[in-house]
Structures are given as C-alpha cells and as structure tokens.
Design a protein around this motif. Structure first.
Motif, PDB file in Angstrom:
ATOM      1  N   SER A  76       0.814  -1.396  -0.307  1.00  0.00           N
ATOM      2  CA  SER A  76      -0.424   0.425  -0.308  1.00  0.00           C
ATOM      3  C   SER A  76       0.847   0.968   0.012  1.00  0.00           C
ATOM      4  O   SER A  76       0.698   2.302  -0.396  1.00  0.00           O
ATOM      5  N   THR A  77       1.814   1.636   0.339  1.00  0.00           N
ATOM      6  CA  THR A  77       3.308   2.319   1.031  1.00  0.00           C
ATOM      7  C   THR A  77       4.007   2.299  -0.502  1.00  0.00           C
ATOM      8  O   THR A  77       3.943   3.603  -1.045  1.00  0.00           O
ATOM      9  N   ALA A  78       3.995   1.477  -1.413  1.00  0.00           N
ATOM     10  CA  ALA A  78       4.210   1.648  -2.904  1.00  0.00           C
ATOM     11  C   ALA A  78       3.337   2.268  -3.816  1.00  0.00           C
ATOM     12  O   ALA A  78       3.583   2.881  -4.841  1.00  0.00           O
ATOM     13  N   ALA A  79       2.480   1.656  -3.431  1.00  0.00           N
ATOM     14  CA  ALA A  79       0.978   2.357  -4.850  1.00  0.00           C
ATOM     15  C   ALA A  79       0.295   3.823  -4.252  1.00  0.00           C
ATOM     16  O   ALA A  79       0.686   4.707  -4.979  1.00  0.00           O
ATOM     17  N   VAL A  80       0.877   4.647  -2.989  1.00  0.00           N
ATOM     18  CA  VAL A  80       0.308   5.622  -2.918  1.00  0.00           C
ATOM     19  C   VAL A  80       2.042   6.246  -3.402  1.00  0.00           C
ATOM     20  O   VAL A  80       1.200   8.208  -3.938  1.00  0.00           O
ATOM     21  N   TYR A  81       3.130   6.034  -2.813  1.00  0.00           N
ATOM     22  CA  TYR A  81       3.767   6.443  -3.790  1.00  0.00           C
ATOM     23  C   TYR A  81       3.964   7.123  -5.175  1.00  0.00           C
ATOM     24  O   TYR A  81       4.350   7.492  -5.560  1.00  0.00           O
ATOM     25  N   ASN A  82       3.328   5.692  -5.686  1.00  0.00           N
ATOM     26  CA  ASN A  82       3.685   5.847  -6.665  1.00  0.00           C
ATOM     27  C   ASN A  82       2.145   6.643  -7.786  1.00  0.00           C
ATOM     28  O   ASN A  82       2.667   6.921  -8.888  1.00  0.00           O
ATOM     29  N   SER A  83       1.824   6.534  -7.483  1.00  0.00           N
ATOM     30  CA  SER A  83       0.574   6.891  -7.705  1.00  0.00           C
ATOM     31  C   SER A  83       0.085   8.543  -7.602  1.00  0.00           C
ATOM     32  O   SER A  83      -0.017   9.665  -8.646  1.00  0.00           O
ATOM     33  N   ALA A  84       1.418   9.068  -6.327  1.00  0.00           N
ATOM     34  CA  ALA A  84       1.518  10.347  -5.446  1.00  0.00           C
ATOM     35  C   ALA A  84       2.739  10.973  -6.366  1.00  0.00           C
ATOM     36  O   ALA A  84       2.647  12.385  -7.736  1.00  0.00           O
ATOM     37  N   SER A  85       3.731  10.021  -7.570  1.00  0.00           N
ATOM     38  CA  SER A  85       4.449  10.561  -8.111  1.00  0.00           C
ATOM     39  C   SER A  85       4.395  10.553  -9.262  1.00  0.00           C
ATOM     40  O   SER A  85       5.139  11.775 -10.129  1.00  0.00           O
ATOM     41  N   LYS A  86       3.041   9.872  -9.800  1.00  0.00           N
ATOM     42  CA  LYS A  86       2.558  10.437 -11.449  1.00  0.00           C
ATOM     43  C   LYS A  86       1.239  11.184 -11.609  1.00  0.00           C
ATOM     44  O   LYS A  86       1.259  11.889 -12.825  1.00  0.00           O
ATOM     45  N   ASN A  87       0.615  11.402 -10.253  1.00  0.00           N
ATOM     46  CA  ASN A  87      -0.305  12.365 -10.359  1.00  0.00           C
ATOM     47  C   ASN A  87      -0.139  13.773 -10.253  1.00  0.00           C
ATOM     48  O   ASN A  87      -0.382  14.621 -10.288  1.00  0.00           O
ATOM     49  N   LEU A  88       1.004  13.730  -9.031  1.00  0.00           N
ATOM     50  CA  LEU A  88       0.996  15.035  -8.312  1.00  0.00           C
ATOM     51  C   LEU A  88       2.631  15.570  -8.723  1.00  0.00           C
ATOM     52  O   LEU A  88       3.154  15.803  -7.930  1.00  0.00           O
ATOM     53  N   LEU A  89       2.446  15.781  -9.796  1.00  0.00           N
ATOM     54  CA  LEU A  89       3.637  16.841 -10.455  1.00  0.00           C
ATOM     55  C   LEU A  89       4.464  17.733  -9.789  1.00  0.00           C
ATOM     56  O   LEU A  89       3.643  18.664  -9.434  1.00  0.00           O
ATOM     57  N   PRO A  90       5.948  17.923 -10.032  1.00  0.00           N
ATOM     58  CA  PRO A  90       5.787  19.748  -9.446  1.00  0.00           C
ATOM     59  C   PRO A  90       5.652  20.742 -10.249  1.00  0.00           C
ATOM     60  O   PRO A  90       5.972  19.961 -11.561  1.00  0.00           O
ATOM     61  N   THR A  91       5.544  22.174 -10.689  1.00  0.00           N
ATOM     62  CA  THR A  91       5.335  23.026 -11.331  1.00  0.00           C
ATOM     63  C   THR A  91       6.222  24.376 -10.662  1.00  0.00           C
ATOM     64  O   THR A  91       6.509  23.759  -9.642  1.00  0.00           O
ATOM     65  N   PRO A  92       6.254  25.535 -11.438  1.00  0.00           N
ATOM     66  CA  PRO A  92       6.581  26.140 -10.751  1.00  0.00           C
ATOM     67  C   PRO A  92       6.032  27.349  -9.044  1.00  0.00           C
ATOM     68  O   PRO A  92       6.675  27.492  -8.394  1.00  0.00           O
ATOM     69  N   ALA A  93       5.026  26.800  -8.862  1.00  0.00           N
ATOM     70  CA  ALA A  93       3.942  27.295  -8.246  1.00  0.00           C
ATOM     71  C   ALA A  93       3.417  25.878  -6.923  1.00  0.00           C
ATOM     72  O   ALA A  93       3.424  25.725  -5.916  1.00  0.00           O
ATOM     73  N   LEU A 150      -5.683  12.856  -3.158  1.00  0.00           N
ATOM     74  CA  LEU A 150      -5.108  11.703  -2.163  1.00  0.00           C
ATOM     75  C   LEU A 150      -5.888  11.093  -1.385  1.00  0.00           C
ATOM     76  O   LEU A 150      -6.091   9.697  -1.462  1.00  0.00           O
ATOM     77  N   TYR A 151      -7.196  11.810  -0.560  1.00  0.00           N
ATOM     78  CA  TYR A 151      -8.071  11.953   0.449  1.00  0.00           C
ATOM     79  C   TYR A 151      -9.228  10.465  -0.156  1.00  0.00           C
ATOM     80  O   TYR A 151      -9.311   9.590  -0.129  1.00  0.00           O
ATOM     81  N   ASN A 152      -9.176  10.821  -1.468  1.00  0.00           N
ATOM     82  CA  ASN A 152     -10.471   9.367  -2.737  1.00  0.00           C
ATOM     83  C   ASN A 152      -9.410   8.319  -3.082  1.00  0.00           C
ATOM     84  O   ASN A 152     -10.279   6.848  -2.944  1.00  0.00           O
ATOM     85  N   TYR A 153      -8.233   8.616  -3.320  1.00  0.00           N
ATOM     86  CA  TYR A 153      -7.270   7.928  -3.759  1.00  0.00           C
ATOM     87  C   TYR A 153      -6.889   6.876  -2.192  1.00  0.00           C
ATOM     88  O   TYR A 153      -6.902   5.637  -2.386  1.00  0.00           O
ATOM     89  N   LEU A 154      -6.938   7.333  -1.465  1.00  0.00           N
ATOM     90  CA  LEU A 154      -6.740   6.329  -0.187  1.00  0.00           C
ATOM     91  C   LEU A 154      -8.155   5.073   0.263  1.00  0.00           C
ATOM     92  O   LEU A 154      -7.581   4.650   0.115  1.00  0.00           O
ATOM     93  N   CYS A 155      -9.373   5.883  -0.351  1.00  0.00           N
ATOM     94  CA  CYS A 155     -10.522   5.656   0.094  1.00  0.00           C
ATOM     95  C   CYS A 155     -10.216   4.159  -0.857  1.00  0.00           C
ATOM     96  O   CYS A 155     -10.887   3.034  -0.504  1.00  0.00           O
ATOM     97  N   GLU A 156      -9.889   4.522  -2.302  1.00  0.00           N
ATOM     98  CA  GLU A 156      -9.909   3.438  -3.005  1.00  0.00           C
ATOM     99  C   GLU A 156      -9.157   2.413  -2.994  1.00  0.00           C
ATOM    100  O   GLU A 156      -9.481   1.418  -3.344  1.00  0.00           O
ATOM    101  N   ALA A 157      -7.599   2.782  -2.423  1.00  0.00           N
ATOM    102  CA  ALA A 157      -6.862   2.044  -2.222  1.00  0.00           C
ATOM    103  C   ALA A 157      -6.864   0.883  -1.594  1.00  0.00           C
ATOM    104  O   ALA A 157      -6.073  -0.046  -1.682  1.00  0.00           O
ATOM    105  N   PHE A 158      -7.849   1.329  -0.407  1.00  0.00           N
ATOM    106  CA  PHE A 158      -7.841   0.601   1.009  1.00  0.00           C
ATOM    107  C   PHE A 158      -7.906  -0.922   0.869  1.00  0.00           C
ATOM    108  O   PHE A 158      -8.103  -1.879   1.182  1.00  0.00           O
ATOM    109  N   PRO A 159      -9.484  -1.152   0.231  1.00  0.00           N
ATOM    110  CA  PRO A 159      -9.761  -2.754   0.246  1.00  0.00           C
ATOM    111  C   PRO A 159      -8.714  -3.421  -0.455  1.00  0.00           C
ATOM    112  O   PRO A 159      -8.488  -3.938  -0.258  1.00  0.00           O
TER     113      PRO A 159
END
Length: 206
Positions: A76-93, A150-159
């Motif tokens: 589950s830790t790996a799943a959150v890490y990979n999803s965050a890296s793909k969906n929460l991308l860095p920008t100047p802001a 992120l909150y919705n992803y955790l809810c979906e990934a938990f089961p």
C-alpha cells in the motif's frame, strides 16, 4: 588576489524539471559526475519489508497476525508513492511536489513507532498507516483539488491493499451513524484551516 590551493568542491542536484534549471556543460566540465539510479519497487519493498518484519517480530513481540500484515503495508505504501509521483507533479508554483525514497521510508518509519501496547490490534496499525500517509503526503499539498485527489485515492486503494473499507476502519468516527466517515476529512481540513489562520495571525502581529 586570493589564491585557493587543494580545494575540493562537492555538490548534489536533481534532474531538471519542477522549477529546476539545467546546469550548463561549461560548469559541469569542472566536476566528476556521479549518478545514482532510483530504486525500483522490488528493491524498496524488500528493504522496507525487512525493517517492518524486524519491528513486529524481533524488536517487539507482536502477535503473529501482525507479520502477515507487513507485505500489505509495504504494498500500500508503494501504491501511494507511485500514484503520488505520477499525479502530483511539480510545477513552479508547486516545486516541493517532489517525492522520493525518503517519503516511502517515512511512512514505514512512522509505523515502526508502534508498540504492542499502543497498537494492540491489526486495525490500529492500519489506522496508524493512514495517519502517516496523510502526514507525509497530504500535509505537503497546497491545492484543494490535490488534497481531494489524495483522500479519494486512499479510500479507493484501501480495500485493494489492506482488505478493509476506510469507512469500516474509522467507524468509531461515524458520529452521525450514516456509515460515512467523511468527518475524517472534515477534521483534517479543520486542523489545516486552524494552522493557516494561526500563521496569518502570527505574521500580522509581527
């Protein structure tokens, strides 16, 4: 004129992107460049599974059911890490949206703060994992849309990874008995709003 003799300079940097500019070859020619590849999922999972197994079976004498929970927590830790890296991308802001092995390790490290007295059940460890995931990732987010994702992803990934619904795991927070622990997210937002307000008041007073 100052003359420098026998000086060694060491520097570290990440690849260009997310507000980081490339370094010119004219500057790099003065250095011997060493690169390190990121660990793959199997390597990270093996390392952290060994640490977590040591925690529940050697460091502390947890019940045997906790040992079977180790691969689920790591996955589950790996799943959150990979999803965050793909969906929460860095920008100047959002230049701080950079996730690496340290974030992966912080969640497992937080789980290793548990003891048989403070986490007497498997569900207690799972709730601790949620807390650590929110602490490492959620607290870093600046946009409401990112926090919601992120909150919705955790809810979906938990089961899928931890074999339990988020609503079931946090049923003790279902104060209105609607079988929905959206209050958990409301509590988190309330705390963040309070912290933001406190910071504004502190800034204006200075």
């Amino acid at each position: 004129m100052i003359k420098l003799v026998d000086i060694q300079l060491m520097a570290a940097m990440g690849p260009p992107g997310g507000g980081r500019n490339p370094v010119t070859p004219r500057f790099l020619r003065h250095f011997n460049t060493i690169t390190i590849n990121a660990f793959d999922d199997d390597a990270m999972s093996t390392i952290l599974a060994l640490i977590l197994n040591w925690h529940v079976s050697i460091r502390y004498n947890f019940e045997k059911e906790f040992t079977s929970l180790v691969p689920k927590l790591v996955a589950s830790t790996a799943a959150v890490y990979n999803s965050a890296s793909k969906n929460l991308l860095p920008t100047p802001a959002k230049s701080h949206y950079l996730f690496n092995f340290r974030d992966y390790n912080r969640i497992i490290g937080g789980a290793c703060l548990s003891t048989p007295q403070s986490a007497a059940t498997v569900d207690a460890i799972k709730r601790l994992w949620v807390h650590e995931a929110m602490r490492v990732y959620y607290d870093r987010l600046v946009d409401a849309s990112d926090k919601s994702w992120l909150y919705n992803y955790l809810c979906e990934a938990f089961p899928e990874h931890l074999d339990v619904e988020m609503n079931t795991l946090f049923q003790h927070l279902d104060f209105d008995n609607d079988e929905n622990v959206s209050v958990l997210r409301k509590m988190i937002c309330a705390v963040l709003c309070f912290v933001t307000l406190h910071q504004k008041i502190k800034t204006s007073s200075t």
